[in-house]
Enzyme design. Structure first.
Site, PDB file in Angstrom:
ATOM      1  N   CYS A  55       6.677 -17.205  -8.257  1.00  0.00           N
ATOM      2  CA  CYS A  55       6.041 -15.904  -8.018  1.00  0.00           C
ATOM      3  C   CYS A  55       4.799 -15.769  -8.889  1.00  0.00           C
ATOM      4  O   CYS A  55       4.832 -16.066 -10.088  1.00  0.00           O
ATOM      5  CB  CYS A  55       7.026 -14.780  -8.316  1.00  0.00           C
ATOM      6  SG  CYS A  55       6.335 -13.134  -7.992  1.00  0.00           S
ATOM      7  N   CYS A  59       5.876 -10.031 -14.222  1.00  0.00           N
ATOM      8  CA  CYS A  59       6.975  -9.168 -14.671  1.00  0.00           C
ATOM      9  C   CYS A  59       7.655  -9.818 -15.877  1.00  0.00           C
ATOM     10  O   CYS A  59       8.157 -10.943 -15.794  1.00  0.00           O
ATOM     11  CB  CYS A  59       7.979  -8.956 -13.544  1.00  0.00           C
ATOM     12  SG  CYS A  59       7.236  -8.353 -11.998  1.00  0.00           S
ATOM     13  N   CYS A  62      11.229 -11.515 -15.707  1.00  0.00           N
ATOM     14  CA  CYS A  62      11.610 -12.306 -14.539  1.00  0.00           C
ATOM     15  C   CYS A  62      11.490 -13.812 -14.750  1.00  0.00           C
ATOM     16  O   CYS A  62      10.395 -14.329 -14.993  1.00  0.00           O
ATOM     17  CB  CYS A  62      10.766 -11.895 -13.337  1.00  0.00           C
ATOM     18  SG  CYS A  62      11.319 -12.712 -11.815  1.00  0.00           S
ATOM     19  N   CYS A  99      22.260  -9.189   0.998  1.00  0.00           N
ATOM     20  CA  CYS A  99      20.891  -8.952   0.551  1.00  0.00           C
ATOM     21  C   CYS A  99      20.156 -10.278   0.375  1.00  0.00           C
ATOM     22  O   CYS A  99      20.704 -11.216  -0.216  1.00  0.00           O
ATOM     23  CB  CYS A  99      20.889  -8.196  -0.774  1.00  0.00           C
ATOM     24  SG  CYS A  99      21.817  -6.646  -0.714  1.00  0.00           S
ATOM     25  N   CYS A 130      19.994  -6.323   3.940  1.00  0.00           N
ATOM     26  CA  CYS A 130      19.050  -5.830   2.942  1.00  0.00           C
ATOM     27  C   CYS A 130      18.098  -6.967   2.597  1.00  0.00           C
ATOM     28  O   CYS A 130      18.482  -8.143   2.625  1.00  0.00           O
ATOM     29  CB  CYS A 130      19.797  -5.350   1.691  1.00  0.00           C
ATOM     30  SG  CYS A 130      18.731  -4.730   0.358  1.00  0.00           S
ATOM     31  N   CYS A 190      16.479   1.041  -1.105  1.00  0.00           N
ATOM     32  CA  CYS A 190      17.248   0.628  -2.276  1.00  0.00           C
ATOM     33  C   CYS A 190      16.244   0.522  -3.420  1.00  0.00           C
ATOM     34  O   CYS A 190      15.353  -0.327  -3.387  1.00  0.00           O
ATOM     35  CB  CYS A 190      17.932  -0.711  -2.013  1.00  0.00           C
ATOM     36  SG  CYS A 190      18.790  -1.405  -3.444  1.00  0.00           S
ATOM     37  N   ARG A 262      24.451   1.359  -8.023  1.00  0.00           N
ATOM     38  CA  ARG A 262      24.966  -0.008  -8.084  1.00  0.00           C
ATOM     39  C   ARG A 262      24.822  -0.612  -9.477  1.00  0.00           C
ATOM     40  O   ARG A 262      23.759  -0.507 -10.107  1.00  0.00           O
ATOM     41  CB  ARG A 262      24.237  -0.897  -7.078  1.00  0.00           C
ATOM     42  CG  ARG A 262      24.678  -2.365  -7.142  1.00  0.00           C
ATOM     43  CD  ARG A 262      23.937  -3.242  -6.165  1.00  0.00           C
ATOM     44  NE  ARG A 262      24.241  -2.850  -4.807  1.00  0.00           N
ATOM     45  CZ  ARG A 262      23.333  -2.719  -3.853  1.00  0.00           C
ATOM     46  NH1 ARG A 262      22.068  -2.936  -4.120  1.00  0.00           N
ATOM     47  NH2 ARG A 262      23.691  -2.374  -2.637  1.00  0.00           N
TER      48      ARG A 262
END
Length: 317
Positions: A55, A59, A62, A99, A130, A190, A262
């Site tokens: 990616c 972040c 991450c 998901c 999802c 979500c 969650r």
């Protein structure tokens, strides 16, 4: 405590909830939880990384960022048949929602063709679907809806004020814009965040106030304690006090009483007692399976044993 759904929560309102005595906060959260849900039921989801690593974003939490040396290698998008096979196994293990996550800043249209085929295949198994794919355009959101996508995950991560300390490659407003496209397409939202990244309690209040001001509230609200991964900038961060995490769950439940709250990442490091307190505070969903994208998750047998000990059961679709 009336159970009315509000969208006018201020940061001051949320801060006042955080400052309640612990027992009072839990009592209020559990009371509201029982207004809208069966307190014995837990919604079970399984998360699969359909495109891992590489990616371009920064972040700070991450391990999939190409900017950090975490040992996570960039991989190609999985084949549709392999994803459907994983979904079939997840359903057999008790999951009701599947998901799919891809480490993208945003999907390319050619990749979305394959993702839409995955959604159709998973949906045909009778599972809720999802996806979390990064930022979306209006057309992409509509295509996912047409394929049968039920939920789209796009977290705000933290408060608007603290966000720039964690991410610089995507703005807070861009995250809100994607949520708007998802809602406009008729897909359930979500959306939650991560706590324990060095933010203040006021920042946690700011995150929940922002989520609770969305109209409608996110249908699912994942609250994640930071998973510290070697090679990321937040690797050396002190762990959040478990009772502070439980408080965050309770405040989220009070502010968004109809949302499914969650427990997502970080359960591998939680004691059974902490998880039990989270359920008491209003959490009613978990990710089930050995891995969450690239980080460990409690094994299914342990989760089943804990639910049995607590007298809890999977929520039906």
């Amino acid at each position: 405590m009336s159970g009315d759904i509000r969208h006018d929560w201020t940061r001051g309102d949320i801060r006042a909830l955080f400052q309640l005595p612990f027992n009072e906060l839990i009592f209020r959260a559990q009371s509201l939880h029982r207004t809208y849900f069966d307190a014995r039921e837990v919604q079970i989801s399984t998360l699969l990384s359909i495109k891992t690593g590489g990616c371009p974003e920064d972040c700070a939490y991450c391990p999939q960022s190409a900017r950090y040396d975490t040992g996570v290698k960039a991989e190609k998008l999985m084949a549709v048949s392999a994803v459907v096979a994983e979904a079939r196994a997840a359903k057999a293990a008790g999951a009701s929602r599947f998901c799919m996550g891809a480490a993208w800043r945003e999907p390319k249209d050619r990749d979305l063709d394959q993702v839409c085929a995955m959604v159709e295949g998973v949906k045909s198994l009778g599972l809720e679907t999802c996806a979390t794919l990064g930022m979306l355009t209006q057309d992409q959101a509509q295509r996912l809806k047409g394929a049968g996508l039920d939920y789209y995950n796009h977290n705000l991560d933290t408060s608007p004020e603290f966000y720039g300390d964690i991410i610089t490659t995507r703005t807070y407003q861009e995250r809100l814009d994607t949520l708007a496209e998802v809602r406009a397409a008729g897909i359930n939202v979500c959306c939650g965040g991560i706590v324990g990244m060095g933010e203040s309690e006021d920042d946690r209040a700011g995150l929940i106030a922002t989520l609770a001001s969305l109209d409608p509230h996110p249908q699912s609200v994942p609250i994640n304690p930071l998973v510290r991964v070697a090679g990321t900038p937040l690797d050396g961060m002190f762990a959040l006090d478990p009772l502070d995490f439980v408080r965050t769950i309770a405040v989220a439940r009070i502010a968004m009483p109809k949302s499914v709250v969650r427990l997502s990442a970080g359960r591998e490091e939680m004691s059974d007692e902490t998880q039990a307190l989270c359920f008491l505070a209003g959490a009613n969903s978990i990710f089930y399976g050995p891995k969450l994208l690239t980080t460990p998750n409690p094994v299914a047998d342990h989760d089943r044993a804990l639910m049995d000990r607590l007298g809890m059961k999977p929520m039906a679709v």
